[in-house]
Scaffold this motif. Structure first.
Motif, mmCIF file in Angstrom:
data_model
loop_
_atom_site.group_PDB
_atom_site.id
_atom_site.type_symbol
_atom_site.label_atom_id
_atom_site.label_comp_id
_atom_site.label_asym_id
_atom_site.label_seq_id
_atom_site.Cartn_x
_atom_site.Cartn_y
_atom_site.Cartn_z
ATOM 1 N N ARG A 22 0.794 -1.233 0.000
ATOM 2 C CA ARG A 22 0.000 0.000 0.000
ATOM 3 C C ARG A 22 0.823 1.277 0.000
ATOM 4 O O ARG A 22 1.903 1.329 0.593
ATOM 5 C CB ARG A 22 -0.926 -0.002 1.219
ATOM 6 N N HIS B 180 2.962 -12.791 -5.592
ATOM 7 C CA HIS B 180 1.813 -12.935 -4.702
ATOM 8 C C HIS B 180 1.224 -14.353 -4.730
ATOM 9 O O HIS B 180 0.000 -14.531 -4.757
ATOM 10 C CB HIS B 180 0.754 -11.903 -5.083
ATOM 11 N N ASP C 57 -2.111 -9.836 8.224
ATOM 12 C CA ASP C 57 -1.943 -9.124 6.949
ATOM 13 C C ASP C 57 -0.981 -7.980 7.234
ATOM 14 O O ASP C 57 -1.338 -6.807 7.140
ATOM 15 C CB ASP C 57 -3.309 -8.623 6.446
ATOM 16 N N GLU D 299 5.010 -12.582 0.971
ATOM 17 C CA GLU D 299 5.433 -11.640 -0.064
ATOM 18 C C GLU D 299 6.674 -10.892 0.417
ATOM 19 O O GLU D 299 6.578 -10.028 1.289
ATOM 20 C CB GLU D 299 4.306 -10.648 -0.355
#
Ligand code: GLA
Length: 386
Positions: free
Chosen positions: A114, A212, A285, A350
């Protein structure tokens, strides 16, 4: 146009050859070389097809990668009885990926993870990106590297490889600079898939490339990943805001559900919503800061699925790793062979730089300048623990 016709003709010939060639290959392959097979994966446009490349090694591992998104479409690994099964979530055909699945197996760029408010400043200029994840930019934008057609070059050998190149234009998805990217996937003899990333730019830009892949080491895609046992070589992680932007703090994992310094079942603390961070992530996450911050290739993570014995180790030159437990999977996606991908049916590891680095001066820099070469390597290695 002519080029496209030639390409289609070439692919058709390639597709026709595949069946014949696999037969021929049995007779002509050397002791350790299995030729990379190619087949048409689907139509990207009226005149262009995506191709599926199959890399095999002598140990029996098979990895299928498409030039669409540089996507790992399937990946087999042996269990403790020598049974090979596909251990990565995905779709049977290109159409599935085009419908917009959550980055299954894809290459992510120009900036993975992000960027707060879809905005950052570089050299005094403000760059504005698409807000494709609530108020934030995620995984390179509306049409990130996961949705473009890469140029592929198969490299046969006892360690077969697929070279993928893509040039992102200056201004593409709002990012500055023409960025030339090269990614090489290599299937090694010891059942590792090595991913070498390289890039150069003609104008200062930001970059954070990753893959991913979603793993479910049990095989069969009919169970969640909560029994998988994970180790992360990280004693700190990055707490996030409600919209999953790092606050800037590097927090010690000790005494929290984020402590994976010793092998721990994912499910043992994932629903501990008394921890605000678990609540914000809907599970895990988050980005873990690797204990070894050097650019050496070091062990970042490992995962054991105890019933199958499949054991995955992740090595990287990157400083961090996003551990995502498929919290957004909700059973609405039907994947390979009709498998329904339910809540937490896959996990992602990741490797990357920290999220939102372009807006966090204290984080390691993700700026790439003309004359510099971005270069990282990540290795996913499979073996068995009995
Ligand atoms: C990343 C993000 C998650 C989610 C997935 C895709 O791992 O961190 O929040 O967006 O991609 O669904």
């Amino acid at each position: 146009m002519k080029k496209n016709i030639l390409l289609v003709a070439g692919l058709l010939a390639g597709a026709m050859l595949t069946a014949c060639e696999s037969k021929k290959a049995e007779n002509t392959q050397t002791n350790d070389t299995l030729k990379i097979e190619q087949s048409v994966f689907g139509k990207v446009s009226d005149s262009t097809n995506a191709t599926l490349y199959t890399l095999k090694n002598q140990a029996g591992t098979e990895v299928k990668i498409s030039d669409f998104g540089g996507t790992i479409v399937s990946w087999t690994a042996a269990d403790k009885n020598g049974k090979f099964e596909d251990i990565t979530l995905g779709c049977d055909s290109l159409a599935g990926y085009q419908k917009g699945v959550p980055y299954f197996g894809a290459l992510i760029g120009r900036f993975g993870n992000r960027i707060a408010n879809g905005q950052f400043q570089l050299d005094g200029t403000t760059y504005t990106l698409a807000k494709n994840n609530g108020p934030n930019a995620l995984h390179g934008g509306l049409k990130g590297f996961d949705k473009v057609l890469w140029t592929a070059t198969p490299i046969d050998g006892d360690e077969p490889a697929l070279k993928l190149t893509y040039t992102a234009k200056d201004g593409e998805e709002g990012y500055p600079g023409n960025l030339s990217v090269e990614v090489i996937y290599t299937l090694t003899k010891d059942n590792s898939l090595k991913i070498d990333y390289k890039a150069t730019t003609d104008k200062a830009t930001v970059i954070n490339l990753t893959n991913h892949a979603y793993f479910n080491l049990k095989g069969g895609f009919n169970s969640d990943i909560l029994d998988h046992e994970v180790t992360l070589n990280a004693d700190k992680f990055l707490p996030v805001s409600k919209t999953l932007i790092p606050t800037g703090e590097l927090k010690a994992v000790a005494g929290t559900p984020f402590d994976f310094t010793k092998s721990t079942k994912i499910g043992s603390r994932i629903n501990d919503t008394s921890d605000e961070q678990i609540k914000f992530g809907g599970g895990y996450d988050h980005c873990w800061v690797l204990a070894d911050s050097s650019k050496n290739l070091k062990l970042a993570a490992s995962v054991l699925e105890p019933t199958s014995g499949r054991f995955l180790e992740v090595f990287t030159t990157e400083p961090a790793i996003q551990f995502y437990t498929g919290n957004f999977l909700d059973g609405t996606i039907v994947g390979k062979g009709g498998a329904v991908y339910k809540h937490r049916y896959g996990l992602c590891l990741e490797t990357q730089h920290y999220p939102n680095s372009p807006n966090q001066a204290s984080f390691p820099s993700t700026v790439l300048k003309p004359g510099e070469t971005y270069q990282t390597t990540t290795v996913y290695k499979f073996s068995v623990k009995k």
